[in-house]
Write a protein that holds these residues in place. Structure first.
Motif, PDB file in Angstrom:
ATOM      1  N   ILE A   1     -24.441 -57.238 -13.149  1.00  0.00           N
ATOM      2  CA  ILE A   1     -24.250 -56.339 -14.551  1.00  0.00           C
ATOM      3  C   ILE A   1     -24.749 -54.383 -14.489  1.00  0.00           C
ATOM      4  CG2 ILE A   1     -23.908 -55.432 -17.202  1.00  0.00           C
ATOM      5  CD1 ILE A   1     -23.800 -58.453 -17.992  1.00  0.00           C
ATOM      6  N   ILE A   2     -24.162 -53.727 -14.459  1.00  0.00           N
ATOM      7  CA  ILE A   2     -25.090 -51.902 -13.791  1.00  0.00           C
ATOM      8  C   ILE A   2     -24.280 -51.631 -15.085  1.00  0.00           C
ATOM      9  CG2 ILE A   2     -25.094 -52.148 -11.177  1.00  0.00           C
ATOM     10  CD1 ILE A   2     -22.564 -50.181 -12.150  1.00  0.00           C
ATOM     11  N   VAL A   3     -23.860 -51.306 -16.107  1.00  0.00           N
ATOM     12  CA  VAL A   3     -23.681 -50.524 -17.586  1.00  0.00           C
ATOM     13  C   VAL A   3     -23.806 -52.167 -18.596  1.00  0.00           C
ATOM     14  CG1 VAL A   3     -22.820 -48.940 -19.160  1.00  0.00           C
ATOM     15  CG2 VAL A   3     -23.569 -48.451 -16.174  1.00  0.00           C
TER      16      VAL A   3
ATOM     17  N   THR B   1     -20.245 -54.116 -13.682  1.00  0.00           N
ATOM     18  CA  THR B   1     -20.754 -54.347 -12.653  1.00  0.00           C
ATOM     19  C   THR B   1     -20.943 -53.906 -11.249  1.00  0.00           C
ATOM     20  OG1 THR B   1     -18.766 -55.904 -11.592  1.00  0.00           O
ATOM     21  CG2 THR B   1     -20.121 -56.729 -13.500  1.00  0.00           C
ATOM     22  N   GLY B   2     -21.628 -53.785 -10.045  1.00  0.00           N
ATOM     23  CA  GLY B   2     -21.900 -52.903  -9.494  1.00  0.00           C
ATOM     24  C   GLY B   2     -22.711 -54.915  -7.805  1.00  0.00           C
TER      25      GLY B   2
ATOM     26  N   GLN C   1     -15.542 -47.851  -8.635  1.00  0.00           N
ATOM     27  CA  GLN C   1     -15.437 -47.192  -9.791  1.00  0.00           C
ATOM     28  C   GLN C   1     -16.324 -46.263  -9.615  1.00  0.00           C
ATOM     29  OE1 GLN C   1     -12.330 -47.479 -11.934  1.00  0.00           O
ATOM     30  NE2 GLN C   1     -13.422 -45.478 -12.883  1.00  0.00           N
ATOM     31  N   VAL C   2     -16.183 -45.071 -11.057  1.00  0.00           N
ATOM     32  CA  VAL C   2     -17.418 -43.429 -10.466  1.00  0.00           C
ATOM     33  C   VAL C   2     -17.626 -44.126 -12.408  1.00  0.00           C
ATOM     34  CG1 VAL C   2     -18.351 -41.585 -11.348  1.00  0.00           C
ATOM     35  CG2 VAL C   2     -16.726 -42.718  -9.368  1.00  0.00           C
TER      36      VAL C   2
ATOM     37  N   LEU D   1     -18.548 -51.090  -9.204  1.00  0.00           N
ATOM     38  CA  LEU D   1     -17.261 -51.571  -9.200  1.00  0.00           C
ATOM     39  C   LEU D   1     -16.509 -51.595 -10.021  1.00  0.00           C
ATOM     40  CD1 LEU D   1     -18.519 -55.055  -7.788  1.00  0.00           C
ATOM     41  CD2 LEU D   1     -17.180 -53.279  -6.495  1.00  0.00           C
ATOM     42  N   LYS D   2     -14.624 -51.280 -10.156  1.00  0.00           N
ATOM     43  CA  LYS D   2     -13.757 -52.267 -10.948  1.00  0.00           C
ATOM     44  C   LYS D   2     -14.363 -52.347 -12.474  1.00  0.00           C
ATOM     45  CE  LYS D   2      -9.667 -49.907  -8.400  1.00  0.00           C
ATOM     46  NZ  LYS D   2      -9.019 -50.306  -8.148  1.00  0.00           N
ATOM     47  N   GLU D   3     -14.249 -52.164 -13.384  1.00  0.00           N
ATOM     48  CA  GLU D   3     -14.777 -53.058 -14.164  1.00  0.00           C
ATOM     49  C   GLU D   3     -14.139 -54.377 -14.602  1.00  0.00           C
ATOM     50  OE1 GLU D   3     -15.028 -52.729 -19.662  1.00  0.00           O
ATOM     51  OE2 GLU D   3     -15.288 -51.439 -18.581  1.00  0.00           O
ATOM     52  N   HIS D   4     -15.055 -55.594 -14.936  1.00  0.00           N
ATOM     53  CA  HIS D   4     -15.082 -57.150 -14.739  1.00  0.00           C
ATOM     54  C   HIS D   4     -13.963 -57.233 -16.279  1.00  0.00           C
ATOM     55  CE1 HIS D   4     -14.509 -61.285 -14.307  1.00  0.00           C
ATOM     56  NE2 HIS D   4     -14.185 -60.808 -13.085  1.00  0.00           N
ATOM     57  N   PRO D   5     -13.139 -57.672 -16.948  1.00  0.00           N
ATOM     58  CA  PRO D   5     -12.737 -58.312 -18.044  1.00  0.00           C
ATOM     59  C   PRO D   5     -14.084 -58.874 -18.508  1.00  0.00           C
ATOM     60  CG  PRO D   5     -11.556 -59.415 -16.378  1.00  0.00           C
ATOM     61  CD  PRO D   5     -11.898 -58.272 -15.998  1.00  0.00           C
TER      62      PRO D   5
END
Length: 168
Positions: A91-93, A68-69, A31-32, A59-63
């Motif tokens: 966790i990247i953001v 994350t990345g 995911q961007v 990576l796509k957002e995890h619920p």
């Protein structure tokens, strides 16, 4: 039995990640994020030389875990094999400290220096798994995840299922 597995692990030749293969197999998980500068991810100018790879796969957002990345660092020996690796699901953001962003990671940097507390000595040294989210100090044996492909395979389950990773 365990000694034989340890000998096999020590003799295992680790090959550099094939990024084309990784993107083909796991690209659907990526995911961007506008909050993440391009230079910090696979979508920007990741670093790959004859001696190392350093790349972040957002990576796509995890619920539960959020944005994350998978951060991959590989260092190569003179024969082109991976001599050191670190694959960190984090966790990247938003950006946080090393402990706070940690979900799970695998590596083979040595942690067996003299004076290592007994609770941190593991059978597969130097291969280890920091398996407790939010606590990189704790580690355990790592018999199975020694490549970027294997790390992606592990993380894939949690990204696709949305299940919370609680440390295992």
């Amino acid at each position: 039995m365990a000694e034989n597995k340890i000998d096999q692990l020590a003799a295992k030749k680790l090959y550099p990640a094939d990024l084309n293969d990784i993107l083909e197999k796991f690209g659907h998980l990526l995911q961007v994020y506008k909050e993440l500068p391009d230079r910090d991810s696979i979508y920007g100018s990741y670093r790959r030389t004859l001696k190392c790879l350093d790349v972040l796969f957002p990576l796509k957002e995890h619920p539960i875990h959020g944005k994350t990345g998978l951060h991959a660092i590989e260092k190569y020996d003179d024969d082109g094999y991976v001599c050191r690796y670190s694959y960190s699901w984090k966790i990247i953001v938003p950006r946080q400290g090393v402990q706070l962003n940690h979900i799970s990671s695998w590596g083979n940097d040595p942690h067996n220096s003299p004076g290592t507390p007994p609770e941190f000595i593991i059978e597969t040294e130097p291969h280890h798994h920091h398996h407790v989210p939010g606590n990189r100090r704790i580690r355990k044996e790592n018999w199975d995840i020694h490549t970027l492909d294997e790390a992606f395979t592990f993380v894939k389950f949690y990204i696709e299922s949305g299940e919370e990773y609680k440390g295992r």
